[in-house]
Structures are given as C-alpha cells and as structure tokens.
Design a protein around this motif. Structure first.
Motif, short mmCIF file in Angstrom:
data_model
loop_
_atom_site.label_atom_id
_atom_site.label_comp_id
_atom_site.label_asym_id
_atom_site.label_seq_id
_atom_site.Cartn_x
_atom_site.Cartn_y
_atom_site.Cartn_z
N ASN A 82 0.82 -1.20 0.00
CA ASN A 82 0.00 0.00 0.00
C ASN A 82 0.87 1.27 0.00
OD1 ASN A 82 -1.59 2.13 1.97
ND2 ASN A 82 -2.89 1.10 0.44
N TRP A 83 1.93 1.25 0.80
CA TRP A 83 2.83 2.42 0.84
C TRP A 83 3.55 2.58 -0.51
CZ3 TRP A 83 3.19 6.90 2.67
CH2 TRP A 83 4.38 7.62 2.67
N PHE A 84 3.85 1.44 -1.14
CA PHE A 84 4.46 1.48 -2.49
C PHE A 84 3.55 2.29 -3.43
CE2 PHE A 84 4.93 -0.06 -6.80
CZ PHE A 84 6.31 -0.12 -6.99
N THR A 85 2.24 2.00 -3.38
CA THR A 85 1.33 2.71 -4.30
C THR A 85 1.23 4.20 -3.91
OG1 THR A 85 -0.68 2.30 -2.99
CG2 THR A 85 -0.10 0.61 -4.61
N LYS A 86 1.28 4.47 -2.61
CA LYS A 86 1.16 5.88 -2.16
C LYS A 86 2.37 6.71 -2.56
CE LYS A 86 -2.37 5.74 1.24
NZ LYS A 86 -2.48 4.55 2.11
N LYS A 87 3.51 6.04 -2.70
CA LYS A 87 4.73 6.76 -3.08
C LYS A 87 4.59 7.38 -4.48
CE LYS A 87 8.61 7.26 -2.04
NZ LYS A 87 9.13 8.61 -1.81
N PHE A 88 3.63 6.91 -5.26
CA PHE A 88 3.43 7.46 -6.60
C PHE A 88 2.68 8.79 -6.55
CE2 PHE A 88 4.76 3.27 -7.52
CZ PHE A 88 5.32 3.30 -8.79
N ASP A 89 2.10 9.08 -5.41
CA ASP A 89 1.42 10.36 -5.22
C ASP A 89 2.50 11.44 -5.03
OD1 ASP A 89 0.14 12.59 -4.13
OD2 ASP A 89 -1.43 11.33 -3.22
N TYR A 90 2.43 12.52 -5.81
CA TYR A 90 3.49 13.55 -5.75
C TYR A 90 3.66 14.12 -4.33
CZ TYR A 90 -0.09 17.16 -5.66
OH TYR A 90 -1.14 17.94 -5.29
N ARG A 91 2.57 14.08 -3.54
CA ARG A 91 2.67 14.63 -2.18
C ARG A 91 3.58 13.79 -1.29
NH1 ARG A 91 -3.72 15.13 -1.70
NH2 ARG A 91 -3.34 13.26 -2.93
N ASN A 92 3.79 12.51 -1.70
CA ASN A 92 4.65 11.63 -0.90
C ASN A 92 6.05 11.49 -1.48
OD1 ASN A 92 2.69 11.03 1.02
ND2 ASN A 92 1.75 9.50 -0.35
N ALA A 93 6.33 12.24 -2.54
CA ALA A 93 7.60 12.07 -3.23
C ALA A 93 8.80 12.21 -2.29
CB ALA A 93 7.71 13.07 -4.39
N GLN A 94 8.68 13.11 -1.31
CA GLN A 94 9.82 13.33 -0.41
C GLN A 94 9.81 12.37 0.78
OE1 GLN A 94 12.17 15.26 -1.52
NE2 GLN A 94 10.78 15.71 -3.22
N GLU A 95 8.75 11.60 0.92
CA GLU A 95 8.67 10.66 2.06
C GLU A 95 9.61 9.48 1.82
OE1 GLU A 95 6.82 11.11 4.81
OE2 GLU A 95 6.19 13.04 4.01
#
Ligand SMILES: [Zn+2]
Ligand SMILES: [Zn+2]
Length: 253
Positions: free
Chosen positions: A215-228
């Motif tokens: 799930n976190w893998f998919t969220k990393k594709f969201d630009y808001r998580n790019a720096q996470e």
C-alpha cells in the motif's frame, strides 16, 4: 529425527528471518540437486537409469541449462533420456521393435485400420503420467516432507528454535498451506492446536504487514509523498506477489 542432513539446513533457514523459510529451504535443496545431477550423478549407472526413466520437468531442465557449467553433462543426460523415452513410445505405438518403425512403417506393415488412433492413445496415456514425473521434483517432495518433520520436532523440543519460528515473518501462501496440512496429518490434537494457532496468527499478522508495504508502495506514486521515505516498500511488489502465490521465479527487482 536427529539426522543432521535435515536438521542443519532447517536450523540455518531459521537463523535469519525471511518471507518464507520453506522457500529458502526449497531453493537451497533445488540448487544442490541441480549441481548433483550435472556432477557426481552423471557417472553413477543407477542414477542414469533413474534420469532416463523419470527425466526432468521444464523448470528443472531449465535450471540445469542455466548453470552453463556442464553442457556436455546435460547433453549426455538428455541424449540417453530421449533414447529411452522414444523406445518406450515406439513400444506403446506397437512398433514390432524400435528399428522397424523406419524400415517397414510404424506398425510393421500390418496396416489394421485403427492402429494410428490406438497408437496415439497409448503414447498420450503414457506421456500424461510421465510428464508429472521429474527426478528433482521427486527428491524435493521427499526432502521437504523430512524438513517439515524436523520443524515439528524442533518446535516441540528446542525452545530456541520455537522462539525463532514464532517470531518469523510468516510463509508464502503455498507453504503456509503445506505447513497447515502437514500439522493436520502429523501432529496429535493438543500439539496441532498449539502449533496452528501460533502459525495462523503469525501468518495473518505478516500478511497485514506486507499489505501495508504494498500500500505504501502505491502511495509513493502520489506527488505529495515524493519526499517521504520508501521505508520497506521498494521491493514490496515482488515480495507481495511471492507471498501470495509462492511462485519461485518472481524476480527481486
Ligand atoms: Zn514458500
Ligand atoms: Zn522438476
């Protein structure tokens, strides 16, 4: 039961936590077997009789080919295996002897109306059974059963092993099922309940864990998580797919 041939690999597989200790054991044994058939076994007449008789499945032929270490050895195995299998097929086809097939036509010139149909049926019936056979798959099944024996034995006799087992990261679903079914067959009532309740809890907790990683893998594709940070999710796809299917050939990248 104290047979070190089986206890050493099992203990070692549980030394370092991994997504499936049984996959690790399987891979190690499979590789050993591939090298064995391409190495020492080649010179042993008994083993050549077995490889001619049972052959190998596509996966294991492929693994032998991929080692690239002993092409001649593999050639010798394949040559005599084909020889044996072709002779058997001709026998099933009703050729009077292997040499007749070319000289006088397949059925020795007898030409009875349904010979071709019957020959096809006989060969296919034989091959249907034969294609389920494989020297390495056969060895693997026997050895995995012994490993599971050892796991049960150590679980109930060695606290250190039990702690490692209970603190593990679960299993791929294929091996989870194998462990559950083996516990159902091989453990008595009380022990069965003890082992299975711990195993099921471990498995479900770890499926949740890996699901969160995917799930976190998919969220990393969201630009808001790019720096996470990626946390553990960089390789979550192959691990997740392997966890669910037990498929051995899913890559790591
Ligand atoms: Zn597995
Ligand atoms: Zn095989």
């Amino acid at each position: 039961m104290q047979d070190t041939i089986y206890t050493i690999p099992v203990t070692e597989a549980y030394e370092t936590p991994c997504e499936c200790a049984l996959c690790a054991l399987e891979a190690r044994f499979e590789n050993d077997r591939v090298n064995y058939y391409l190495g020492p076994s080649l010179m042993e007449p008994d083993n050549r009789i077995a490889t001619n008789d049972r052959g190998f499945c596509g996966r294991h032929f492929n693994m032998m080919y991929a080692t690239q270490t002993n092409r001649l050895g593999l050639g010798l195995i394949l040559d005599t295996y084909m020889n044996e299998q072709i002779a058997r097929m001709k026998k099933h086809a009703g050729a009077r002897n292997a040499g007749d097939a070319q000289k006088k036509g397949l059925f020795g010139g007898r030409g009875k109306g349904r010979d071709g149909v019957r020959a096809a049926e006989e060969i296919c019936e034989y091959w249907k059974k034969h294609e389920k056979d494989c020297c390495i798959c056969g060895d693997l099944e026997k050895t995995m059963n012994r490993y599971i024996d050892v796991i049960f034995h150590l679980y109930f006799s060695a606290k250190e092993f039990r702690d490692k087992f209970d603190g593990g990261m679960g299993y791929c679903m294929r091996h989870f099922r194998v462990l559950c079914e083996s516990a159902g067959k091989m453990l008595s009532g009380g022990k069965q309940e003890e082992f299975l309740s711990s195993l099921v809890r471990q498995q479900l907790d770890n499926l949740d864990r890996i699901n969160e990683e995917v799930n976190w893998f998919t969220k990393k594709f969201d630009y808001r998580n790019a720096q996470e940070p990626w946390k553990n999710s960089r390789d979550a796809l192959p691990r997740g797919m392997r966890k669910m299917t037990g498929e051995r050939d899913i890559g790591d990248n």
